[in-house]
Design an enzyme around this catalytic site. Structure first.
Site, PDB file in Angstrom:
ATOM      1  N   ASP A  91       0.912  -0.931   0.060  1.00 29.12           N
ATOM      2  CA  ASP A  91       0.049   0.013   0.106  1.00 29.12           C
ATOM      3  C   ASP A  91       0.913   1.136   0.016  1.00 29.12           C
ATOM      4  OD1 ASP A  91      -2.027   1.861  -0.100  1.00 29.12           O
ATOM      5  OD2 ASP A  91      -3.185   0.696   1.478  1.00 29.12           O
TER       6      ASP A  91
HETATM    7  C1  BGC Z   1      -4.966   3.346  -0.079  1.00 31.79           C
HETATM    8  C2  BGC Z   1      -5.216   2.259  -1.269  1.00 31.79           C
HETATM    9  C3  BGC Z   1      -4.909   3.008  -2.614  1.00 31.79           C
HETATM   10  C4  BGC Z   1      -3.662   3.698  -2.642  1.00 31.79           C
HETATM   11  C5  BGC Z   1      -3.507   4.324  -3.682  1.00 31.79           C
HETATM   12  C6  BGC Z   1      -3.677   4.054  -0.155  1.00 31.79           C
HETATM   13  O1  BGC Z   1      -3.832   5.100   0.658  1.00 31.79           O
HETATM   14  O2  BGC Z   1      -5.093   2.610   1.007  1.00 31.79           O
HETATM   15  O3  BGC Z   1      -6.458   1.581  -1.394  1.00 31.79           O
HETATM   16  O4  BGC Z   1      -5.030   2.121  -3.741  1.00 31.79           O
HETATM   17  O5  BGC Z   1      -3.519   4.610  -1.639  1.00 31.79           O
HETATM   18  O6  BGC Z   1      -4.212   5.849  -3.981  1.00 31.79           O
END
Ligand code: BGC
Length: 726
Positions: A224
């Protein structure tokens, strides 16, 4: 030639570069060898591609969020939406869509519940398989997230989830396991949180022992965004691609560690090979929309919208929304007569500016939005009058808010109540504000905003039938107005087609197709995990074990507002002649057949649900668990013999002694019904022991980091080992 074949030609530095991104959304290229970078883009219910200009997003179709999509209980429809998302991603040149999210709704308070299908792991897995199959069929990769146990937003980047192994496997890993086995997603995204003290991004048991060695997963594990805290630990644990990029900082760490002999180069090769394999699987390139001269910041032209498939996808978004709309209460007021003379009062700012999605990384800039106000006005003309009723805040779809000099809250409510009093029926559209259905924060209670509750209470006291339409991404409480409402229709966050869908269902042009995929409790205090939420001193204890959602309410025999699986049609159905046949006792293959008849006077759909219980078990098991379903649409008087098959795992639990699914021999109760609490028939069958009881532990103590062992709770000292994983 495949890009994987390039591996021997890459220098150590080039291999290390594949283990982190190029900026926010790209993998790193190796131009020397013609290796392109590929683009990652947020989903999951629409495409969020940033233009690079002030975070302006490129328009795309905003489908119902995963939670609403799941409420359709319609695999084919979910697959179609996945395919449409894939087509839009391909048109835009996005190669890996960051979704679906398949975390379990442990508590209705979680701010991201709108992104997740259900409180039930079986249903969650089912939705994920359909979505990923559709998406990847379009040649675009899915990145299933957030692996694992990311069930709250509070303190999400460091909270440690303390759950025993059975709970993890039966609830929080099950949907991932199923989607890996049945849909082979090209990528998985690890979560921010820790599990048993270890960050998911560096959790070897999770990322290697379970995911690779047990499940045989060969796709890419992506972090993530900013979830990597210790680069070398994550590489060793089995993480492949760190996102976003670090401008070479962590690439250099990898190179130095290999040169110093503290990181084996084979670990770098393994991760680099997986990234190369991903590039092989996608079709790198800009996509037709970008190739057609699209520039960051532009609105899409008519031909670019056509390349996106915007018209057809809007129609699909509307169909999916209609199928997601869940009618939980109807004393007979619905459907309204579209041709009658009733004067309809439509009340609520969210009828004008509907809640179509949640906030955070899943936000989509829709191609356009159908509003309930416009759709109902088009259908009812002068018979419809509108009053705002309560102030609406921030739009969730980037419609410019004209800062009008709005009347006070009291005035808005007074006007609405006066309009309602001189009408024949009232439709009040209410919901949670964007901030309540958003990433990075959880709710603190389950109520609708106070001004809406006050308004509904006044409307419910009138002598005019009240239809309440609730737009929220997760369960809300309904006191004190509920009993005064003649009907309650839940839209979830149903995407850009919500307006037409609401009009179609209210006016009877469509049957409300949705069923609840989460329990609606009577109060927050009733909910699982309510006492310990959101944890303390960096730990959240999943003390309720596998008893989450309806498993919790059923175990405690606790009253709920609306049970899991509930939802009304405009017609009625009878269930007859249930047969439960054991086809292969040793393999636990069982076939359920039941005749479902539409006993009403109009066409409608029913979701036939199959639950399994094991009342005499060596361990505490839920009273019943969903293990199958079928959605059928029948004409008035029509009937169908519905078939639902069950397989071995459907009767099993995870035996903590061996970390393995186990079917205990004996009697099982198979129930069939219209919700988890509206069971129409059941049968008892006998199955032999699955023969899987004596399997040795798959998780030897030494493989699980000591701080990763559950129950290392609330202390900063050494964990007690060997409790949950003997
Ligand atoms: C989120 C993800 C997301 C990623 C990219 C993160 O903060 O938890 O679900 O895909 O950001 O935007």
């Amino acid at each position: 030639m495949s890009f994987v074949d390039l591996l021997p030609e890459l220098s150590l530095a080039e291999k290390a570069s594949l283990l982190s991104g190029d900026g926010d959304w790209w993998t790193q290229a190796v131009p020397r060898l013609g290796l392109p970078s590929i683009e990652l883009g947020d989903g999951p219910h629409g495409l969020r591609t940033e233009t690079g200009v002030d975070m302006v997003w490129v328009p795309s179709t905003c489908f119902p969020t995963l939670s609403a999509l799941a409420a359709t209980w319609d695999r084919e429809l979910v697959r179609e939406v996945g395919a449409a998302l894939g087509a839009e991603a391909a048109a835009m040149g996005v190669h890996l869509v960051l979704g679906p999210g398949v975390n379990i709704k442990r508590t209705p308070l979680c701010g991201r519940n709108f992104e997740y299908p259900s409180e039930d792991p079986w249903l969650t897995g089912d939705v994920a398989v359909a979505y990923v199959t559709g998406l990847q069929g379009a040649g675009v990769g899915a990145c299933v997230k957030h692996f694992a146990a990311n069930n709250q937003e509070t303190d999400r980047t460091r909270i440690s989830v303390e759950a025993d192994e059975r709970t993890l496997r039966e609830l929080y890993l099950a949907a991932f396991e199923r989607v890996v086995h049945e849909a082979d997603p090209w990528a998985l995204m690890c979560s921010y949180n820790r599990i048993g003290g270890t960050y998911a991004s560096a959790h070897r048991w999770l990322l290697t022992t379970v995911l690779r060695e047990e499940w045989g997963y060969d796709g890419v594990v992506v972090s993530d965004w900013d979830a990597v805290h210790d680069k070398l630990a994550t590489v060793r644990a089995g993480l492949d691609l760190e996102m976003p990029g670090t401008q070479g900082r962590t690439d250099a760490q990898v190179v130095q560690a290999v040169q110093a002999g503290t990181l084996d180069e084979s670990e770098v090769d393994r991760a680099a090979r997986r990234v190369l394999h991903l590039v092989d699987r996608v079709r790198p390139g800009p996509g037709v929309v970008r190739a057609s001269g699209y520039r960051p910041g532009d609105e899409l032209t008519a031909s670019q919208l056509a390349a996106l498939g915007a018209d057809a996808h809007h129609a699909l978004a509307r169909r999916a929304a209609t199928s997601a709309l869940t009618l939980v209460r109807n004393t007979g007021v619905l459907p309204l007569d579209p041709h009658g003379s009733q004067r309809v009062a439509l009340i609520g700012g969210y009828a004008r500016l509907p809640r179509i999605q949640g906030g955070g990384s899943a936000g989509v800039r829709p191609t356009w939005v159908d509003t309930p106000l416009e759709a109902l006005r088009a259908a009812l003309g002068d018979r419809l009058a509108f009053a705002e009723g309560y102030p609406v805040g921030e739009s969730d779809y980037y419609q410019e808010q004209v800062p009008a000099a709005l009347p006070s809250v009291g005035q808005l409510a007074d006007e609405a109540v006066a309009l309602a009093a001189r009408s024949d029926v009232v439709v009040a559209v209410v919901g949670l504000p964007l901030a309540a259905d958003s990433e990075a924060a959880d709710r603190t209670d389950l109520a609708l905003p106070a001004d809406q509750v006050a308004l509904l209470t006044r409307l419910a006291a009138l002598d005019v039938p009240l239809v309440v339409v609730v737009s929220a991404g997760a369960a809300v409480t309904m006191d004190p107005w509920h009993d005064g409402a003649a009907a309650v229709l839940l839209t979830g966050l149903a995407g850009q087609g919500v307006g037409g869908a609401v009009a179609d269902v209210l006016l009877g042009a469509a049957d409300p197709g949705g069923r609840l995929t989460e329990t609606y409790p009577l109060s927050l205090a009733d909910t699982p995990g309510a006492i310990g939420f959101p944890g303390e001193r960096g730990h959240i204890v999943y003390g309720e074990g596998v008893f989450v959602g309806y498993r919790w309410y059923d175990a405690l025999d606790r009253a709920v507002r609306y049970p899991f699986g509930h939802g009304l049609s405009y017609t009625t159905f009878a269930y007859d002649d249930l047969r439960v046949d054991v086809l292969d006792a040793a393999a636990g293959r069982v076939r359920c057949t039941v005749t479902v008849t539409n006993t009403g006077s109009r066409r409608g759909s029913e979701v036939v649900q199959v639950y399994v219980g094991d009342p005499l078990s060596a361990v505490h098991r839920p009273v019943r668990e969903l293990k199958g379903y079928a959605k059928v649409t029948l004409e008035a008087g029509g009937s169908e013999r519905v078939v639902v098959d069950l397989a071995g795992r459907d009767f099993s639990y995870v035996d903590a002694a061996c970390g393995r699914w186990r079917r205990e021999g004996g009697q099982f109760v198979v129930s069939i019904g219209s919700s988890s609490r509206d069971l129409r028939a059941s049968a008892v069958i006998e199955l032999p022991d699955g023969g899987d009881a004596t399997v040795p532990a798959l998780v030897p103590d030494e493989e699980m980091p000591t701080d990763a062992v559950p129950w290392a709770v609330g202390t900063d000292g050494p964990a007690r080992t060997g409790v949950a994983v003997p």
